[in-house]
Design an enzyme around this catalytic site. Structure first.
Site, mmCIF file in Angstrom:
data_model
loop_
_atom_site.group_PDB
_atom_site.id
_atom_site.type_symbol
_atom_site.label_atom_id
_atom_site.label_comp_id
_atom_site.label_asym_id
_atom_site.label_seq_id
_atom_site.Cartn_x
_atom_site.Cartn_y
_atom_site.Cartn_z
ATOM 1 N N ASN A 9 0.864 -1.190 0.000
ATOM 2 C CA ASN A 9 0.000 0.000 0.000
ATOM 3 C C ASN A 9 0.898 1.236 0.000
ATOM 4 O O ASN A 9 1.510 1.551 1.014
ATOM 5 C CB ASN A 9 -0.896 -0.045 1.253
ATOM 6 C CG ASN A 9 -1.695 1.235 1.443
ATOM 7 O OD1 ASN A 9 -1.840 2.031 0.507
ATOM 8 N ND2 ASN A 9 -2.213 1.441 2.643
ATOM 9 N N LYS A 11 0.062 4.278 -0.226
ATOM 10 C CA LYS A 11 -0.605 5.466 0.355
ATOM 11 C C LYS A 11 -0.448 6.675 -0.594
ATOM 12 O O LYS A 11 -0.439 6.501 -1.804
ATOM 13 C CB LYS A 11 -0.048 5.746 1.743
ATOM 14 C CG LYS A 11 -0.028 4.499 2.626
ATOM 15 C CD LYS A 11 0.175 4.829 4.061
ATOM 16 C CE LYS A 11 0.373 3.547 4.840
ATOM 17 N NZ LYS A 11 0.262 3.719 6.258
ATOM 18 N N HIS A 95 -9.453 0.922 5.718
ATOM 19 C CA HIS A 95 -8.107 1.201 6.259
ATOM 20 C C HIS A 95 -8.256 2.193 7.421
ATOM 21 O O HIS A 95 -9.075 3.118 7.351
ATOM 22 C CB HIS A 95 -7.208 1.772 5.162
ATOM 23 C CG HIS A 95 -5.763 1.817 5.574
ATOM 24 N ND1 HIS A 95 -5.270 2.789 6.413
ATOM 25 C CD2 HIS A 95 -4.723 0.994 5.299
ATOM 26 C CE1 HIS A 95 -3.977 2.565 6.611
ATOM 27 N NE2 HIS A 95 -3.618 1.481 5.952
ATOM 28 N N GLU A 97 -6.612 4.666 8.289
ATOM 29 C CA GLU A 97 -6.454 6.085 7.925
ATOM 30 C C GLU A 97 -7.753 6.627 7.321
ATOM 31 O O GLU A 97 -8.091 7.795 7.529
ATOM 32 C CB GLU A 97 -5.258 6.238 6.962
ATOM 33 C CG GLU A 97 -3.938 6.082 7.713
ATOM 34 C CD GLU A 97 -2.765 5.604 6.882
ATOM 35 O OE1 GLU A 97 -2.849 5.632 5.635
ATOM 36 O OE2 GLU A 97 -1.767 5.170 7.484
ATOM 37 N N GLU A 167 -4.920 -5.091 11.014
ATOM 38 C CA GLU A 167 -3.968 -3.991 11.112
ATOM 39 C C GLU A 167 -4.184 -3.247 12.429
ATOM 40 O O GLU A 167 -5.010 -2.308 12.488
ATOM 41 C CB GLU A 167 -4.181 -3.018 9.951
ATOM 42 C CG GLU A 167 -3.905 -3.625 8.594
ATOM 43 C CD GLU A 167 -3.309 -2.597 7.648
ATOM 44 O OE1 GLU A 167 -2.196 -2.810 7.194
ATOM 45 O OE2 GLU A 167 -3.944 -1.569 7.398
ATOM 46 N N GLY A 173 2.621 2.366 10.649
ATOM 47 C CA GLY A 173 3.521 3.491 10.422
ATOM 48 C C GLY A 173 4.256 3.948 11.667
ATOM 49 O O GLY A 173 4.837 5.035 11.683
ATOM 50 N N SER A 213 3.774 -2.028 10.265
ATOM 51 C CA SER A 213 5.236 -1.959 10.379
ATOM 52 C C SER A 213 5.928 -3.279 10.034
ATOM 53 O O SER A 213 6.891 -3.677 10.696
ATOM 54 C CB SER A 213 5.642 -1.482 11.774
ATOM 55 O OG SER A 213 5.146 -0.170 12.007
HETATM 56 C C1 PEP Z 1 -0.633 0.192 6.050
HETATM 57 O O1 PEP Z 1 -0.743 1.362 5.763
HETATM 58 O O2 PEP Z 1 -1.534 -0.588 5.728
HETATM 59 C C2 PEP Z 1 0.553 -0.243 6.798
HETATM 60 C C3 PEP Z 1 0.538 -1.449 7.285
HETATM 61 O O3 PEP Z 1 1.585 0.663 6.934
HETATM 62 P P1 PEP Z 1 3.037 0.377 7.566
HETATM 63 O O4 PEP Z 1 3.547 -0.926 6.991
HETATM 64 O O5 PEP Z 1 3.865 1.542 7.153
HETATM 65 O O6 PEP Z 1 2.862 0.270 9.039
#
Ligand code: PEP
Length: 250
Positions: A9, A11, A95, A97, A167, A173, A213
């Site tokens: 992803n 973003k 998601h 976000e 998640e 992040g 992460s």
């Molecule tokens: C994501 O945005 O779905 C995500 C898992 O980000 P990151 O790997 O940067 O934590």
């Protein structure tokens, strides 16, 4: 058997030239022996060029969002049919976000899933708890509710097209990854929730991937868990070497 799925992803990162640079660098590394299904999820503006560059590579394309409506006066939105016409197979929904920055609730997420499925897209539904919710011992309740409301009205055939991404919001992040045992425990709980909403065979067929992460250093211990069927990778998917290292750690 569930095939592992590794999705990147991006973003709101990468212009069209930057997207193509990353795709060409990845294509040089990946070959047909790759045991996972690989999906790239660039921003909308790069989808058309990415689709051209990925043609024939076996790498699938996904979108980060879609409108809950199929067409009409909805300025700034992108519809399911538009995503299909540009070559997307996958689309993210729910998601954190989108939930937190754009106040998307389970009702609109459910509508997005239904629209996506009716267009033949394969949605990836993201669920996960905040740190406060985990600390309060509410992880399973929060995720159970997101699954019940998000998946409301979907039939077993539609469910087989779905992927669930666990998640934890506190791991996205932040550099804080959930421990493999925590992830396995939550994935088991998700599968058992799916099993009670649908038949156990349906629950067994659905991929549950982890995101938060994920890096080349932690991916193999996470992917080794029996109920972890892949990863949704944010930051580490923006670099060909680190994304490739995650894919090849399977
Ligand atoms: C994501 O945005 O779905 C995500 C898992 O980000 P990151 O790997 O940067 O934590």
């Amino acid at each position: 058997m569930r095939k592992m799925l590794i999705a990147g992803n991006w973003k709101m990162n990468k212009t069209i030239p930057e997207s193509l640079e990353l795709i060409h660098a990845l294509l040089k590394k990946l070959d047909s022996s790759c045991p996972a299904e690989v999906v790239l999820i660039p921003p909308f503006t790069s989808l058309f060029s990415a689709a051209e560059a990925l043609r024939g590579s076996g790498i699938e394309l996904g979108a980060q969002n879609l409108s809950h409506l199929s067409e009409g006066a909805v300025t700034g939105e992108v519809s399911g049919p538009m995503l299909v016409s540009v070559g997307c197979r996958y689309v993210l929904a729910g998601h954190s976000e989108r939930r937190n920055l754009f106040q998307e609730d389970d009702t609109v997420i459910n509508q997005k899933l239904k629209t996506a499925l009716s267009e033949g897209l394969h949605p990836i539904l993201c669920v996960g708890e905040s740190w406060k919710e985990r600390e309060a011992g509410k992880t399973k309740d929060v995720i159970g509710s997101q699954l019940k409301k998000g998946l409301d009205g979907l039939n077993p055939l539609e469910m087989r097209k779905m992927t669930i991404a666990y998640e934890p919001v506190w791991a996205i992040g932040t550099g804080k990854t959930a421990q493999p045992e925590q992830v396995q425990e939550t994935h088991e709980a998700i599968r058992s929730e799916l099993s009670s909403q649908y038949a156990p065979e349906t629950a067994k067929a659905i991929r549950i991937i982890y995101g938060g992460s994920v890096t080349p250093d932690n991916s193999s211990s996470l992917m080794a868990q029996p109920d972890v069927d892949g990863a949704l990778v944010g930051g580490a998917s923006l670099d060909a070497d680190s994304f490739y290292a995650i894919i090849s750690a399977i």
